[in-house]
Structure formats: structure tokens, C-alpha cells
Design a protein around this motif. Structure first.
Motif, short mmCIF file in Angstrom:
data_model
loop_
_atom_site.label_atom_id
_atom_site.label_comp_id
_atom_site.label_asym_id
_atom_site.label_seq_id
_atom_site.Cartn_x
_atom_site.Cartn_y
_atom_site.Cartn_z
N SER A 144 28.36 -7.78 -13.35
CA SER A 144 28.99 -6.46 -12.92
C SER A 144 29.25 -5.67 -14.11
N TRP A 145 29.65 -6.29 -14.94
CA TRP A 145 30.19 -5.48 -16.44
C TRP A 145 28.80 -4.68 -16.80
N ALA A 146 27.79 -5.31 -16.53
CA ALA A 146 26.56 -4.56 -17.31
C ALA A 146 25.88 -3.62 -16.34
N ALA A 147 26.19 -3.23 -15.08
CA ALA A 147 25.79 -2.43 -14.10
C ALA A 147 24.69 -1.47 -14.47
N ASP A 148 25.34 -0.58 -15.63
CA ASP A 148 24.66 0.47 -16.30
C ASP A 148 23.69 0.15 -16.94
N TRP A 149 23.27 -1.28 -17.25
CA TRP A 149 22.23 -1.76 -18.31
C TRP A 149 21.27 -2.61 -17.32
N SER A 150 21.30 -2.51 -15.97
CA SER A 150 20.46 -3.31 -15.35
C SER A 150 18.89 -3.17 -15.36
N VAL A 151 18.61 -4.27 -15.34
CA VAL A 151 16.95 -4.29 -15.54
C VAL A 151 16.25 -3.64 -14.47
N CYS A 152 16.79 -3.99 -13.14
CA CYS A 152 16.14 -3.35 -11.92
C CYS A 152 17.32 -2.70 -11.18
N PRO A 153 17.59 -1.34 -11.64
CA PRO A 153 18.53 -0.56 -11.14
C PRO A 153 18.17 -0.06 -9.85
N GLY A 154 19.11 -0.07 -8.74
CA GLY A 154 18.68 0.36 -7.44
C GLY A 154 17.96 -0.79 -6.64
N TRP A 155 17.72 -1.95 -7.11
CA TRP A 155 17.17 -3.14 -6.25
C TRP A 155 17.50 -3.11 -4.76
N ASP A 156 18.90 -2.87 -4.51
CA ASP A 156 19.39 -3.16 -3.11
C ASP A 156 19.05 -1.68 -2.55
N GLN A 157 18.79 -0.62 -3.13
CA GLN A 157 18.57 0.65 -2.31
C GLN A 157 16.93 0.76 -1.81
N ALA A 158 17.18 1.49 -0.41
CA ALA A 158 15.90 1.71 0.04
C ALA A 158 15.09 2.68 -0.94
N THR A 159 13.68 2.37 -0.86
CA THR A 159 13.02 3.38 -1.78
C THR A 159 11.90 4.07 -1.00
N ALA A 160 11.31 3.59 -0.01
CA ALA A 160 10.30 4.07 0.87
C ALA A 160 10.73 5.41 1.29
N THR A 161 9.68 6.25 1.21
CA THR A 161 9.67 7.62 1.51
C THR A 161 8.28 7.89 2.28
N ALA A 162 8.04 9.03 2.91
CA ALA A 162 7.07 9.35 3.74
C ALA A 162 5.60 9.05 2.96
N ASP A 163 5.67 9.44 1.54
CA ASP A 163 4.26 9.42 0.76
C ASP A 163 4.31 7.90 0.10
N SER A 164 5.25 7.05 -0.02
CA SER A 164 5.19 6.02 -0.75
C SER A 164 5.86 4.87 0.09
N SER A 165 5.58 3.75 -0.66
CA SER A 165 6.12 2.34 0.26
C SER A 165 7.04 1.67 -0.72
N GLY A 166 7.85 0.62 -0.30
CA GLY A 166 8.58 0.04 -1.06
C GLY A 166 8.11 -1.11 -1.95
N TYR A 167 7.01 -1.83 -1.51
CA TYR A 167 6.40 -2.80 -2.24
C TYR A 167 4.82 -2.64 -2.69
N TRP A 168 4.26 -3.29 -3.88
CA TRP A 168 3.06 -3.32 -4.14
C TRP A 168 2.54 -4.74 -4.43
N ALA A 169 1.43 -5.06 -3.97
CA ALA A 169 0.86 -6.22 -4.35
C ALA A 169 -0.45 -6.19 -5.10
N PHE A 170 -0.58 -6.61 -6.32
CA PHE A 170 -1.88 -6.43 -7.10
C PHE A 170 -2.48 -8.03 -7.34
N ALA A 171 -3.68 -7.98 -7.27
CA ALA A 171 -4.69 -8.75 -7.33
C ALA A 171 -5.74 -8.55 -8.43
N SER A 172 -6.04 -9.46 -9.42
CA SER A 172 -6.93 -9.39 -10.43
C SER A 172 -8.06 -10.45 -10.36
#
Length: 173
Positions: free
Chosen positions: A18-46
Motif C-alpha cells: 500500500s505504501w508504494a501504490a504510486d509506483w505500482s507496476v500494474c496501476p489500475g488493475w482493479d479498474q474496468a478498462t473496456a470501452t466501446a472500441d477496446s476490450s479488457g484482455y488480449w491473448a497472443f499466440a506465436s
């Protein structure tokens, strides 16, 4: 083993005191991110990686990679990848990164990303094949250029340092 290692690496990336919240590697992990033109997850295969040098060609194996990442606020993302490295060793990559959705205005389908994180898996006789390897763990930065075929489907080229280039596809869901 590799799946368990990937889970541990992802948990380590996401864990922020909690003391390092501003330095989070994944800031906003718990926030909704999907919008009308994007989604929340990506899967990649190579299914294919091309190596620049034939120096280790006799040791090289086919590289297969799968990853899942979550879109975060401010064009950020975090995720984990499981892959078989070019020496046939099971490996994992925990990462965070940034997305540039339209770096070339004349080509709106083109995007760029850069991810940075820790890989694990180059061990034993191949431990010196990646720089700064300590106990099988090594820092990595991977730039990517992608081309959206549809809003959900894209093809990507990832530049793996001075060693190789990885080709794959990404699916947003």
C-alpha cells in the motif's frame, strides 16, 4: 511446473504494498478498462520465431508462446506468457507495458507496444544466452509492431533483442 511458475511471476508483478501504490507496476488493475472500441484482455499466440544468427542453430528448437494481458488505464497493460525458448526449455515472462494505438496517423490499423519484465527459463548450459541472467531470471524489454485486421484480431512482430523476431497473432476479448 511452467504454469505454476507463470502464476507465481504474475502474482509477484501484481503485488504492490500500500505504501508504494504510486509506483505500482500494474496501476489500475482493479479498474474496468473496456470501452466501446477496446476490450479488457488480449491473448497472443506465436507459432514461429526467426533467429538472426546461425551461431546456435544446431541447438535451436521451435519456439511456441502463449500470453494473456490485461489492458489498464492510460494505455498500459500487464500480463504473463508461457513459452518454450529456443533451446527447448519451458519458460515464463511476467510483464508490464505501454500501448501506442495509432503511431502512424496515415495507417490507423498500425499500433506499437513495448513490454518490460522478467523472464525465467534459460538455465543450465544455456544460462549465458540471455544477458543479466541470475538463477534463470533475466530482465527483458520487447518492442512490438502490430496491424489490426479487425477490431479484435491483429498480427504482430515482436523484436527479441539481438537474437530473434517473433511472429504471432493477438485476439482481444
Amino acid at each position: 511446473m511452467c504454469l505454476r511458475l507463470g502464476t507465481v511471476l504474475l502474482a509477484a508483478v501484481l503485488a504492490t504494498p500500500s505504501w508504494a501504490a504510486d509506483w505500482s507496476v500494474c496501476p489500475g488493475w482493479d479498474q474496468a478498462t473496456a470501452t466501446a472500441d477496446s476490450s479488457g484482455y488480449w491473448a497472443f499466440a506465436s507459432p514461429y520465431t526467426y533467429h538472426w544468427s546461425d551461431e546456435n542453430a544446431k541447438d535451436h528448437r521451435a519456439v511456441f508462446a502463449l500470453s494473456v494481458s490485461r489492458q489498464l488505464p492510460n494505455q498500459r497493460f500487464c500480463g504473463a506468457s508461457l513459452f518454450r525458448n529456443s533451446f527447448g526449455q519451458p519458460s515464463a515472462y511476467a510483464f508490464t507495458g505501454w500501448l501506442w494505438p495509432n503511431p502512424i496517423k496515415a495507417y490507423p490499423e498500425v499500433y506499437a507496444t513495448v513490454s518490460a519484465g522478467i523472464i525465467y527459463g534459460y538455465v543450465g548450459e544455456f544460462k549465458d544466452k540471455v544477458p543479466l541472467n541470475v538463477g534463470g531470471f533475466s530482465p527483458v524489454v520487447i518492442p512490438t509492431v502490430g496491424y489490426r485486421l479487425t477490431p479484435q484480431l491483429a498480427v504482430e512482430v515482436q523484436i527479441l533483442g539481438t537474437a530473434a523476431v517473433m511472429f504471432g497473432t493477438s485476439w482481444r476479448f
